[in-house]
Design an enzyme around this catalytic site. Structure first.
Site, short mmCIF file in Angstrom:
data_model
loop_
_atom_site.label_atom_id
_atom_site.label_comp_id
_atom_site.label_asym_id
_atom_site.label_seq_id
_atom_site.Cartn_x
_atom_site.Cartn_y
_atom_site.Cartn_z
N ASP A 179 0.68 -1.23 -0.23
CA ASP A 179 0.03 -0.05 -0.03
C ASP A 179 0.99 1.31 0.16
O ASP A 179 0.80 2.04 -0.65
CB ASP A 179 -0.93 0.05 1.12
N GLU A 203 -3.99 7.27 2.42
CA GLU A 203 -4.24 6.45 3.73
C GLU A 203 -3.03 6.13 4.66
O GLU A 203 -3.15 6.16 5.66
CB GLU A 203 -5.07 5.08 3.12
N ASP A 254 -6.12 6.51 -2.41
CA ASP A 254 -6.29 5.25 -1.71
C ASP A 254 -5.28 4.23 -2.45
O ASP A 254 -6.11 3.78 -3.40
CB ASP A 254 -7.82 5.01 -1.61
N ILE A 263 -4.89 1.06 -2.29
CA ILE A 263 -5.56 -0.26 -2.73
C ILE A 263 -6.81 -0.28 -1.95
O ILE A 263 -6.44 -0.55 -0.53
CB ILE A 263 -4.72 -1.42 -2.40
N ASP A 264 -7.90 0.24 -2.27
CA ASP A 264 -9.08 0.10 -1.34
C ASP A 264 -9.48 -1.38 -1.36
O ASP A 264 -9.32 -2.11 -2.61
CB ASP A 264 -10.24 1.03 -2.03
N THR A 266 -8.54 -3.88 0.86
CA THR A 266 -7.29 -4.60 0.65
C THR A 266 -7.90 -6.10 1.43
O THR A 266 -7.01 -6.97 0.62
CB THR A 266 -6.36 -4.22 2.11
N ASP A 314 -11.23 7.28 0.57
CA ASP A 314 -12.11 6.11 0.01
C ASP A 314 -13.23 6.92 -0.81
O ASP A 314 -13.78 6.39 -1.91
CB ASP A 314 -12.99 5.64 1.01
C1 2IP Z 1 -11.76 -0.18 3.63
C2 2IP Z 1 -12.40 -1.04 2.53
C3 2IP Z 1 -13.59 -1.77 3.36
C4 2IP Z 1 -14.68 -0.93 3.80
C5 2IP Z 1 -14.03 0.25 4.75
C6 2IP Z 1 -13.00 1.03 3.70
O1 2IP Z 1 -10.70 0.22 2.95
O2 2IP Z 1 -12.99 -0.35 1.30
O3 2IP Z 1 -14.01 -2.80 2.57
O4 2IP Z 1 -15.61 -1.68 4.57
O5 2IP Z 1 -15.18 1.27 4.78
O6 2IP Z 1 -12.31 1.95 4.83
P1 2IP Z 1 -16.95 -2.32 3.80
O7 2IP Z 1 -16.39 -3.34 2.81
O8 2IP Z 1 -17.45 -2.91 5.07
O9 2IP Z 1 -17.55 -1.10 3.45
P2 2IP Z 1 -9.16 -0.36 3.04
O10 2IP Z 1 -9.31 -1.49 2.42
O11 2IP Z 1 -8.44 0.64 2.10
O12 2IP Z 1 -8.92 -0.37 4.38
CA CA Z 2 -9.84 2.44 1.85
#
Ligand code: 2IP
Ligand code: CA
Length: 374
Positions: free
Chosen positions: A54, A79, A153, A155-156, A158, A301
């Site tokens: 990341d 992030e 971000d 890699i959202d 992850t 995000d």
């Molecule tokens: C996370 C990821 C999660 C999400 C959360 C984000 O970012 O997108 O999947 O939770 O809100 O902050 P959910 O899937 O329950 O919506 P990261 O993967 O970058 O930590």
């Molecule tokens: Ca994210």
């Protein structure tokens, strides 16, 4: 500004390539999926490799955008922090160096001497990405880079990236979890007002080509003072009488799930992974609303996909604020001011939750229903 968009499209593709290489190259993949805890934890190996991946991607984006637009240097945030400290109290600042050899040497220090992994990662960082379509048409936006800031971000979703479940995406259908939920998100906002004005979303794992290699897909949008442009076309209006479709996090509160199930019908409420992926589903018309009642997402995000929604006439409002106002559309999220009462990353949380929408009628209907919930 058109030049900035082209740079972001190229650097997002570079980022997607690093994300793919970390899964394709065995020495990197092994580091990515191994969980080191307790006695197994190597004190000289800084943190989880996934955090390093990341950080490397984020710093690469920062490095290349900062080199092209030095005025933006101090306003490119993400992030992750690039300062690593290992169990022995040694700290290393991860940056992208001028040459591949220097970057490899720096990464080797973080990877406790694993020169194979360090060299593979440095190669991916310094490699030119495959040609990416940067044809964005005629865009003339009256802002200079010194008026703008960027949220990254790297890699959202992850967890989906690590788990790596491969799905074959079906055109027009939302697919709740899997590798395709992992997204690179780069959003640009106006420093003065916090409006999100440009966004690039790169989906590194969109489909596998006949040779079995993952190929990505990208999406972009611009919305600024009368200029609206987006790589995605507005979805066709649904047939008369079709109910609204909502996408939620599986951890959403029961009262919100219930209110939306009675508004949309239980079959029209879907749970999907990734904050960015859920907003992308709204952008692509695979869902009408993404409702999140809690402050569990952050500026990185939502900034990029928010810009695409604006370009298509939609937006993202603060859930809590929009419940208390007759004009929910006015409660748009902004990206320039930290919540100074919070600490660390929480300063940049979308504290009041959010509602992402394309059509403001759908937003109004959802807010009415949510206002009535117990
Ligand atoms: C996370 C990821 C999660 C999400 C959360 C984000 O970012 O997108 O999947 O939770 O809100 O902050 P959910 O899937 O329950 O919506 P990261 O993967 O970058 O930590
Ligand atoms: Ca994210």
């Amino acid at each position: 500004m058109a030049a900035l968009l082209k740079v972001l499209l190229r650097v997002a593709e570079k980022a997607a390539n690093v994300a793919r290489v970390c899964r394709q190259e065995a020495p990197l993949f092994e580091l990515l999926v191994q969980e080191k805890t307790g006695d197994d934890k190597n004190k000289k190996f800084v943190q989880d490799f996934k955090t390093l991946a990341d950080v490397v991607i984020q710093e690469m984006i920062r490095h290349y955008v900062g080199a092209e637009f030095p005025e933006m240097g101090g306003f490119i945030q993400g992030e992750e922090s690039n300062k690593f400290e290992n169990g022995l109290g040694e700290s290393v600042v991860v940056t992208v160096c001028a040459s591949e050899t220097e970057t490899a040497a720096l990464l080797e220090a973080v990877l406790d001497g694993d020169s194979t992994a360090a060299a593979l990662l440095a190669k991916a960082i310094h490699q030119d990405p495959a040609a990416v379509d940067t044809n964005t048409g005629d865009l003339s936006i009256p802002h200079s880079p010194s008026e703008l800031g960027i949220w990254i971000d790297p890699i959202d979703a992850t967890s989906q990236y690590i788990e790596g479940r491969e799905m074959v995406l079906e055109e027009g259908h939302l697919s709740p979890s899997g590798l395709h939920c992992a997204l690179v998100l780069i959003g640009v906002y106006l420093r003065s007002t916090g409006e999100p004005i440009m966004g690039v979303i790169n989906q590194p794992f969109n489909y596998k080509d006949p040779s079995g290699r993952w190929q990505g897909k990208h999406f972009w949008g611009v919305s600024c003072e009368g200029v609206r442009a987006c790589s995605v076309s507005l979805p066709e209006s649904p047939a008369e009488g079709t109910g609204l479709r909502a996408v939620l996090s599986s951890s959403e509160k029961p009262a919100v799930k219930k209110a939306l199930a009675s508004l949309c019908g239980p079959d029209n409420v879907t749970y999907a992974s990734g904050a960015g992926y859920k907003i992308l589903c709204v952008i692509l018309g695979l869902a009408d609303l993404y409702v999140l009642s809690e402050g569990s997402t952050f500026k990185w995000d939502s900034c990029a996909p928010h810009a695409l929604l604006r370009a298509l006439g939609g937006g993202i409002v603060d859930y809590t604020e929009s419940l208390g106002t007759p004009e929910p559309r006015g409660a748009q999220l902004t990206y320039h001011q930290p919540r100074t009462q919070n600490k660390g990353a929480d300063c940049w949380a979308n504290q009041g939750g959010l509602v992402a929408y394309l059509d403001c009628k759908a937003l109004g209907t959802a807010i009415e229903a949510l206002n009535l919930k117990p």
